[in-house]
Motif scaffolding. Structure first.
Motif, short mmCIF file in Angstrom:
data_model
loop_
_atom_site.label_atom_id
_atom_site.label_comp_id
_atom_site.label_asym_id
_atom_site.label_seq_id
_atom_site.Cartn_x
_atom_site.Cartn_y
_atom_site.Cartn_z
N CYS A 68 -18.39 1.16 -8.91
CA CYS A 68 -17.81 1.93 -7.80
C CYS A 68 -18.29 1.40 -6.45
O CYS A 68 -17.49 1.26 -5.51
N THR B 172 -9.16 1.59 -3.04
CA THR B 172 -10.54 1.82 -3.46
C THR B 172 -10.60 2.84 -4.60
O THR B 172 -11.34 2.65 -5.58
N CYS C 105 -12.04 2.23 -8.44
CA CYS C 105 -13.12 3.04 -9.03
C CYS C 105 -12.65 3.86 -10.23
O CYS C 105 -13.48 4.35 -11.01
N CYS D 267 -6.56 1.54 2.31
CA CYS D 267 -7.88 1.21 1.76
C CYS D 267 -8.36 2.31 0.82
O CYS D 267 -8.94 2.03 -0.24
N ALA D 268 -8.14 3.56 1.21
CA ALA D 268 -8.58 4.68 0.38
C ALA D 268 -7.88 4.65 -0.97
O ALA D 268 -8.51 4.87 -2.02
N PHE E 179 -15.95 -0.20 -3.60
CA PHE E 179 -15.93 0.22 -2.20
C PHE E 179 -16.15 -0.98 -1.28
O PHE E 179 -15.46 -1.12 -0.26
N SER F 295 -12.75 -1.01 0.58
CA SER F 295 -12.71 0.14 1.48
C SER F 295 -12.61 -0.28 2.95
O SER F 295 -12.65 -1.46 3.29
N TYR G 280 -20.57 5.30 -1.43
CA TYR G 280 -20.11 4.28 -2.39
C TYR G 280 -20.45 4.69 -3.82
O TYR G 280 -19.77 4.27 -4.76
#
Length: 488
Positions: free
Chosen positions: A338, A311, A315, A307-308, A342, A346, A211
């Motif tokens: 960040c 996320t 960030c 999700c990636a 996450f 995430s 994370y």
């Protein structure tokens, strides 16, 4: 000067004594899976990992064999966690061998083994988390004065989440979080190589420490690129890369000789098969699942990719800031943003993952006292469904009261009264207290058995989302360019 140092030692000693007492008291309560066969819970998982690591060679720790049934809490944390289990397993075996006997100790529960395993968490906290947070606060606030630093130390070490999850639910987050705090302290002192190594160790203890990865990467790279010449920048980047690779290699050394074994370890660390979420957690995917059935619309693989991407987008502002305008306080805010990004977006987030943004928030407590204190209380509130499952409701309430009492002692730190801010905080706390009481004493409708869990998750998510926006704005508004570097 000597009197000042003696005063700080006395204040620090008092804080450490109270923090230890609170942990011991919480340790008297139940733990995850207590008396609940056949899987039991996190307590059994940690005990089982001790059993496996001290009785089997490293090549069998992460693979299914006749002697290692991965269906019963198979080891699914990186190698540093396995080594930690090995060390603690040796300690437990020295006092109560039956607690870690291979194959016969499944579900082993005695008062003496409970005390032994609780002691291993306490010792880990005392040896790693406590000194790391102390050193980080001294590095971050060298001119704050003994009383203010002692207050910040109390806020960090009496954080309800840190106490309840490790010493109640039963985990060893104090090790990975302590290593991250140590990395922050080292980087703050200008020891970037040491900081990189400590962070890699944290990452190899609990891969949830990823994370923070984008924040550390962006800060260290951004700082290296600001060196006077390209040669010095290239040298610094090469040194940092070498430190990271070497630390990874040392952590994974027993598994690097066999490609299949190394891949087996990696497969154990990726929980795609478990879906985007399991229990109710205060993040975007879980809360919005009421209206948008993500699990039905997309496969696990598609959700993982989605999700990636989300996320990474969450960030991106903090990463860009630290690449363009690196500063040490900016690193803390970037790590906070960040890790919160996450948590919110995430794949396969656990309730206890909120502890990761809680660490940089705690280290920023002297700069953002009201926000960090409120954030800590919201984080404890978000874990109530998990804590109630463990029988830790009373312990949770007591920890929150102790935390608020300790925080209230820092009158000069909290600053002047602001009626609007205090009214908003009072409304928030009232809503959380009311919903906590409903969860504890009322029964949900038969048609909606998880209604209260969902309401807790939704309320906590609303708070976290607001803080995510707030701290991103703070990063860009207050830590910009040369001015930020000078303030550091």
């Amino acid at each position: 000067m000597a009197e000042g140092w003696q005063g700080e030692v006395g204040l620090t000693g008092a804080v450490l004594a109270v923090a230890m007492a609170v942990r011991l008291a919480v340790g008297l309560h139940p733990y995850s899976g207590m008396g609940n066969p056949p899987k039991f819970g996190d307590y059994e998982a940690q005990r089982h990992w001790m059993e496996v690591t001290i009785n089997l060679p490293a090549k069998e720790w992460y693979v299914h064999t006749e002697r290692n049934d991965l269906g019963h809490w198979g080891l699914d944390y990186p190698p540093m966690s396995a080594y930690q289990s090995y060390a603690h397993g040796l300690l437990v075996r020295a006092f109560e061998p039956a607690a870690v006997e291979l194959g016969t100790s499944v579900g082993y529960e005695t008062e003496s083994s409970k005390d032994l395993l609780r002691a291993t968490v306490l010792v880990s906290d005392l040896l790693i988390m406590f000194p790391a947070v102390f050193l980080a606060l001294r590095a971050i606030y060298p001119h704050a004065g003994p009383r203010r630093r002692a207050w910040a130390l109390a806020v960090a070490l009496l954080h309800p989440g840190f106490v309840l999850i490790d010493h109640g639910h039963f985990q060893y987050n104090c090790i990975s979080l302590g290593l991250v705090a140590g990395a922050v302290a080292a980087i703050w002192r200008g020891r970037d190589l040491l900081g990189s190594c400590l962070y890699v160790l944290a990452l190899n203890h609990k891969h949830m420490s990823a994370y923070y990865a984008l924040a550390f990467f962006a800060h260290l790279l951004g700082a290296a690129l600001r060196l006077p010449t390209w040669r010095s920048s290239a040298t610094k980047v090469s040194a940092l890369g070498a430190a990271v690779v070497l630390t990874f290699a040392l952590a994974w050394l027993p598994f690097l000789g066999d490609r299949d074994l190394a891949l087996a370890v990696l497969r154990r660390l990726v929980p795609i098969r478990r879906g985007v979420f399991e229990d109710y957690v205060s993040n975007f995917w879980c809360v919005t699942h009421v209206a948008i059935k993500w699990k039905k619309l997309l496969s696990d693989q598609q959700l993982a990719k989605c999700c990636a991407l989300v996320t990474a987008a969450a960030c991106a502002p903090s990463v860009a800031h630290q690449l363009l305008r690196p500063s040490r306080r900016g690193l803390l805010l970037a790590a906070l943003n960040c890790s919160l990004g996450f948590y919110l977006f995430s794949f396969q987030v656990h309730e206890k993952s909120i502890l990761l943004p809680c660490l940089p928030a705690a280290l920023l407590s002297l700069e953002y006292p009201w926000a960090c204190l409120h954030f800590a209380i919201v984080s404890a509130f978000s874990m109530i469904p998990l804590l109630q499952k463990d029988g830790l409701e009373l312990a949770c309430a007591a920890c929150v009261v102790i935390f608020i009492s300790a925080a209230s002692a820092g009158g000069e730190v909290l600053g002047p009264r602001r009626p609007g801010r205090e009214a908003a905080a009072a409304a928030s706390l009232t809503a959380m207290a009311a919903l906590s009481a409903v969860k504890a004493f009322a029964s949900p409708p038969e048609r909606y058995p998880y209604l209260f869990d969902l309401l807790i998750s939704a309320l906590a998510f609303a708070h976290f989302a607001c803080y995510f926006v707030y701290w991103n704005v703070e990063l860009w508004a207050r830590h910009s360019g040369t001015a930020a570097t000078k303030r550091d």
